[in-house]
Design an enzyme around this catalytic site. Structure first.
Site, PDB file in Angstrom:
ATOM      1  N   THR A 115      -3.624  11.919   3.190  1.00 17.68           N
ATOM      2  CA  THR A 115      -2.993  11.161   2.155  1.00 17.68           C
ATOM      3  C   THR A 115      -3.953  11.173   0.866  1.00 17.68           C
ATOM      4  OG1 THR A 115      -4.168   9.219   2.913  1.00 17.68           O
ATOM      5  CG2 THR A 115      -2.216   9.550   3.996  1.00 17.68           C
ATOM      6  N   LEU A 116      -3.218  10.494  -0.171  1.00 18.75           N
ATOM      7  CA  LEU A 116      -3.800  10.412  -1.511  1.00 18.75           C
ATOM      8  C   LEU A 116      -5.236   9.847  -1.363  1.00 18.75           C
ATOM      9  CD1 LEU A 116      -2.876  11.050  -4.363  1.00 18.75           C
ATOM     10  CD2 LEU A 116      -2.520   8.559  -4.513  1.00 18.75           C
ATOM     11  N   SER A 129       1.926   8.129   2.280  1.00 20.01           N
ATOM     12  CA  SER A 129       1.095   6.793   2.552  1.00 20.01           C
ATOM     13  C   SER A 129       1.223   6.340   4.089  1.00 20.01           C
ATOM     14  CB  SER A 129       1.639   5.612   1.756  1.00 20.01           C
ATOM     15  OG  SER A 129       0.994   5.997   0.324  1.00 20.01           O
ATOM     16  N   ILE A 130       0.300   5.789   4.603  1.00 16.87           N
ATOM     17  CA  ILE A 130       0.374   5.267   6.022  1.00 16.87           C
ATOM     18  C   ILE A 130       1.405   3.972   5.906  1.00 16.87           C
ATOM     19  CG2 ILE A 130      -0.892   4.059   7.835  1.00 16.87           C
ATOM     20  CD1 ILE A 130      -3.294   5.908   7.541  1.00 16.87           C
ATOM     21  N   VAL A 161      -4.449  -6.043  -5.410  1.00 15.46           N
ATOM     22  CA  VAL A 161      -5.181  -6.987  -4.506  1.00 15.46           C
ATOM     23  C   VAL A 161      -6.366  -7.606  -4.884  1.00 15.46           C
ATOM     24  CG1 VAL A 161      -3.735  -6.387  -2.559  1.00 15.46           C
ATOM     25  CG2 VAL A 161      -5.823  -5.199  -3.025  1.00 15.46           C
ATOM     26  N   TYR A 201     -17.882   9.387   4.567  1.00 17.34           N
ATOM     27  CA  TYR A 201     -17.258   8.074   4.493  1.00 17.34           C
ATOM     28  C   TYR A 201     -17.769   7.139   3.866  1.00 17.34           C
ATOM     29  CZ  TYR A 201     -13.060   5.362   6.203  1.00 17.34           C
ATOM     30  OH  TYR A 201     -11.834   4.589   6.209  1.00 17.34           O
ATOM     31  N   LYS A 223     -14.856  -0.987   5.835  1.00 15.88           N
ATOM     32  CA  LYS A 223     -13.996  -0.870   6.877  1.00 15.88           C
ATOM     33  C   LYS A 223     -14.649  -1.748   8.007  1.00 15.88           C
ATOM     34  CE  LYS A 223     -10.361   1.301   5.774  1.00 15.88           C
ATOM     35  NZ  LYS A 223      -9.356   0.842   5.189  1.00 15.88           N
ATOM     36  N   GLY A 245       0.732  -1.279   0.196  1.00 19.60           N
ATOM     37  CA  GLY A 245      -0.132  -0.168   0.035  1.00 19.60           C
ATOM     38  C   GLY A 245       0.756   1.185  -0.025  1.00 19.60           C
TER      39      GLY A 245
END
Ligand code: NAD
Length: 264
Positions: free
Chosen positions: A196-197, A21-22, A68, A158, A165, A15
């Site tokens: 982030t992106l 990025s995280i 993925v 969200y 999630k 990722g």
């Protein structure tokens, strides 16, 4: 901070898109703690960027393509990982996707196709990845995925990602149950909002960051390093009996019931 506790361990990081990025924050923390890492990238557009980041920061770390949403890609990717090690110690799964439009309007408008796509990439992928990774973890291992509070309560815009999630967190619990007898642990980090992106696709993301600064017990938002440190802990032997958990790394924001009400 966590110097050397991952010495001798090998991990996969899924990722990384760029330095925000995280996954990248987790990678730097894990590498700093002594881990050897193998990365993926999503297709040609990201190949150059990820390989440049690696050559400048972690020159010995290999990177291979992996989408993925494809079982064949995942199998091929872990085949490449096998060429580096017979014992994979951890996987950091930091991957999600939803159609941008679905993060900008009411949830009720989500199409069947977009719902399925968000679920496939953002939740099911953990199952497919865990299945392949487990074959490379004969001596046990640790799998960590990234989630967000929008799975528990409604967060404006969200939307379908919150639903995905919730499925991701439930999947982590079922995987933890299946893989526990093989000493493979599966946990989630529920991170506070980071710019982030992916986050840029969510309407009003900046306002959520300001909200956290105002109402969280610690009166601050988090940074990537906070998540990286938590990831190091979860993939290390210090978390040897921790599995099926959702660890909030959000300056405590999730515990607040009425955060905007002033204290007397
Ligand atoms: P990011 O855009 O840097 O990372 C998302 C990654 O997912 C990218 O590298 C992208 O290439 C990858 N990806 C998307 N579809 C893919 C596919 N089909 N195959 C392989 N890779 C694919 O954004 P991020 O914020 O670092 O997101 C990482 C994870 O953290 C996501 O699960 C996200 O939901 C979660 N998260 C983010 C925040 C936040 O505020 N940024 C908060 C909590 C959790």
């Amino acid at each position: 901070m966590a110097g050397g506790i991952l010495q001798g361990k090998t991990g996969v990081v899924l990722g990384v898109a760029n330095e925000r990025s995280i996954a990248w924050a987790c990678a730097l923390a894990c590498a700093g703690a002594g881990a050897r890492l193998v990365f993926n990238y999503l297709g040609e557009p990201l190949e150059k960027r990820v390989k440049r980041l690696l050559s400048e920061n972690l020159p010995d770390a290999p990177a291979y393509p992996c989408n993925v949403s494809s079982d064949a890609d995942i199998a091929e990717f872990f085949g490449k990982v096998r060429s580096h090690t017979d014992q994979l110690d951890f996987v950091i799964h930091s991957v999600a996707y939803a159609d941008r439009e679905d993060l900008q309007r009411d949830f009720v408008g989500t199409s069947r196709a977009n719902f399925a796509m968000a679920m496939d990439i953002s939740a099911y992928s953990l199952v497919a990845v865990a299945r392949e990774a487990a074959e490379l973890m004969p001596a046990g291992g640790s799998i960590v995925t990234m989630t967000y509070f929008g799975s528990e309560k409604v967060v404006p815009n969200y939307n379908v990602m919150g639903v995905a999630k919730a499925a991701l967190e439930a999947s982590a619990r079922y995987l933890a149950s299946d893989l526990g007898p093989r000493a493979i642990r599966v946990n989630c980090i529920s991170a506070g909002p980071l710019r982030t992106l992916s986050a840029s696709a969510i309407a009003g993301a900046r306002a959520i960051g300001r909200f956290v600064e105002k109402v969280s017990p610690m009166r601050r938002n988090i940074d990537g390093g906070d998540v990286g440190n938590a990831a190091v802990y979860l993939v290390s032997d210090w978390a040897s009996a921790v599995t099926g958990e959702v660890l909030h790394v959000d300056a405590g924001c999730n515990i607040m019931g009425m955060g905007l009400v002033e204290k007397e």
